[in-house]
Each structure stands twice: as structure tokens, then as C-alpha cells.
Write a protein that holds these residues in place. Structure first.
Motif, short mmCIF file in Angstrom:
data_model
loop_
_atom_site.label_atom_id
_atom_site.label_comp_id
_atom_site.label_asym_id
_atom_site.label_seq_id
_atom_site.Cartn_x
_atom_site.Cartn_y
_atom_site.Cartn_z
N SER A 212 -46.61 -82.08 -27.31
CA SER A 212 -45.42 -81.22 -27.42
C SER A 212 -45.81 -79.75 -27.44
CB SER A 212 -44.63 -81.58 -28.69
OG SER A 212 -45.45 -81.44 -29.85
N LEU A 213 -46.70 -79.38 -26.50
CA LEU A 213 -47.13 -77.98 -26.41
C LEU A 213 -45.96 -77.12 -25.92
CD1 LEU A 213 -50.63 -78.51 -24.78
CD2 LEU A 213 -50.14 -77.98 -27.17
N LYS A 214 -45.74 -76.00 -26.56
CA LYS A 214 -44.60 -75.14 -26.27
C LYS A 214 -44.87 -74.28 -25.03
CE LYS A 214 -41.43 -71.82 -28.40
NZ LYS A 214 -41.15 -71.01 -29.62
N VAL A 215 -43.95 -74.34 -24.06
CA VAL A 215 -44.05 -73.51 -22.86
C VAL A 215 -44.01 -72.03 -23.26
CG1 VAL A 215 -42.90 -72.85 -20.72
CG2 VAL A 215 -42.99 -75.24 -21.40
N GLY A 216 -44.93 -71.25 -22.69
CA GLY A 216 -45.00 -69.83 -22.98
C GLY A 216 -46.03 -69.48 -24.04
N ARG A 217 -46.56 -70.51 -24.70
CA ARG A 217 -47.59 -70.25 -25.72
C ARG A 217 -48.86 -69.74 -25.06
NH1 ARG A 217 -49.83 -74.53 -30.34
NH2 ARG A 217 -51.51 -73.20 -31.14
N VAL A 218 -49.47 -68.72 -25.63
CA VAL A 218 -50.69 -68.14 -25.09
C VAL A 218 -51.89 -68.74 -25.82
CG1 VAL A 218 -52.01 -66.02 -24.71
CG2 VAL A 218 -49.52 -66.00 -24.47
N LEU A 219 -52.78 -69.36 -25.05
CA LEU A 219 -53.96 -69.99 -25.62
C LEU A 219 -55.21 -69.14 -25.39
CD1 LEU A 219 -53.44 -73.68 -24.41
CD2 LEU A 219 -52.75 -72.68 -26.60
#
Length: 222
Positions: A212-219
Motif C-alpha cells: 500500500s505504498l502511497k503514490v507521490g511519496r518520495v523515496l
């Protein structure tokens, strides 16, 4: 975590980029004629290079004016893709070309040799295009050393061994898009899907969050 076929183009360590929305039926990979052809599932005929010479990549497809059932998950306006490619060409700097597949992957810096496009007559707004890329190797200027000959007392010039900089450009961060998994991110940015655990550890991602990785999250990237 199954991988899918995909072609990605990016510029300046992924500050700009996109996934090709409609996969071409064929990719031609050549190095001056010394190549072999193979049939690859979902892509048709592909030329696979056999020697270490600089490779050339050519393919044709469309930027659709609307989402198609077999297009990538995120489709932008056709002009967005066209304008980015033209802008990158004007900078005279290499881009990053990434192809992911089931039998082999490509992740190289490349120069845009040609980009021909036109609006489709049968589908208003859709852009038909042909793109030609060439593998790019980063280099440094040669150093010239002046030495004196002891027998003739004349100066001669010799050059040090030519060295080339590492052409792999690893970005420092990556912004998640729809459909991304850590394995896909590792393959696109590091060239190895097996390094996804390094990204997970670096960003403190729990196992329960992997699906459930959030779209737009910066890794952050290792």
C-alpha cells in the motif's frame, strides 16, 4: 513481485521523465550490423546486440489522445511527451533509457539521435512517432604530458591511458507513481530489482506497508 514490460525515458537523474504509454511492437537494437534477432513475448521481434560497441535503439509507437486498454497506467496529453523529448534534444545532454522485460533489461545513458513525429490522421490529437537513441559513454579529456628525450634533447608528447567515467547515473530520490513496487523502483533506478530491501530499510518502510505504498511519496535511494 512480478515484473512487467516497460520502457522509461528520463532526464537529469529522473527530475523529468515518463513511461512510454504504448509499447512498440518492435525494438531494433544494433551496433553497425553485427546483431541477432529474437522473438520476445509481448514485444515481437527485437534485435539484440552481441558486441561491446555502442548500441543504437530504434522504435516507433504512438502517444494516444486518450487512455487505451493496453496503455500504461498513467497517460499524459500527447503534447507533454512530444515537448519533453524536443526540450531534451535542445540541451544536447544524454537521457536515461530503461527497458524492463522478462528475459533481459537495458539501463543506459543515451543521446537522442532523431525524433520524427506527426499527428495521426485517423485519430485526432494522437501523435505517431519514431525515436532513435544511441548509447552514450561519459568521458573525460585526455591529459597530455610533455617529456624530454635524454638522447636528442627534444620534447615529445605522450598521452596517458584514456579513462571513461562511469555512465551509470543513480538518482538520489524517486517519486512513486501508480503501480510501483519497491522491486520495480529498484530495477528502474538501480538496475537490479533484488535491491528493493535496501530501499525498504533506508526509508523505514514496514513489511505491512509494502502493498500500500502511497503514490507521490518520495523515496531515498542507496
Amino acid at each position: 513481485m512480478a515484473d512487467k514490460y516497460g520502457i522509461y525515458l528520463s532526464y537529469n537523474n529522473q527530475q523529468e521523465g515518463f513511461e512510454i504509454p504504448i509499447l512498440p511492437g518492435e525494438i531494433e537494437i544494433s551496433n553497425g550490423g553485427n546483431s541477432s534477432k529474437y522473438d520476445v513475448s509481448a514485444l515481437g521481434e527485437i534485435n539484440v546486440i552481441k558486441s561491446p560497441q555502442l548500441a543504437e535503439y530504434k522504435f516507433s509507437s504512438i502517444f494516444p489522445a486518450f487512455n487505451l486498454p493496453f496503455s500504461s497506467e498513467i497517460v499524459f496529453d500527447p503534447g507533454y511527451y512530444k515537448d519533453l523529448i524536443l526540450k531534451w534534444m535542445e540541451t544536447k545532454r544524454p537521457i536515461r533509457f530503461v527497458f524492463t522485460g522478462s528475459t533481459f533489461d537495458i539501463n543506459v545513458a543515451a543521446s537522442i539521435e532523431s525524433f520524427d513525429w506527426k499527428e495521426s490522421a485517423g485519430s485526432p490529437g494522437t501523435i505517431e512517432y519514431s525515436l532513435s537513441l544511441k548509447e552514450y559513454v561519459f568521458y573525460r579529456p585526455q591529459k597530455i604530458v610533455v617529456k624530454k628525450k635524454t638522447t636528442t634533447n627534444k620534447k615529445t608528447t605522450t598521452s596517458k591511458k584514456k579513462t571513461r567515467a562511469n555512465d551509470k547515473q543513480t538518482p538520489k530520490t524517486y517519486k512513486l507513481v501508480s503501480g510501483d513496487t519497491l522491486a520495480k523502483v529498484a530495477k528502474k533506478t538501480l538496475g537490479d530489482s533484488g535491491r528493493w530491501k535496501e530501499i525498504q530499510k533506508l526509508n523505514g518502510i514496514k513489511d505491512s506497508e509494502l502493498k500500500s505504498l502511497k503514490v507521490g511519496r518520495v523515496l531515498k535511494l542507496p
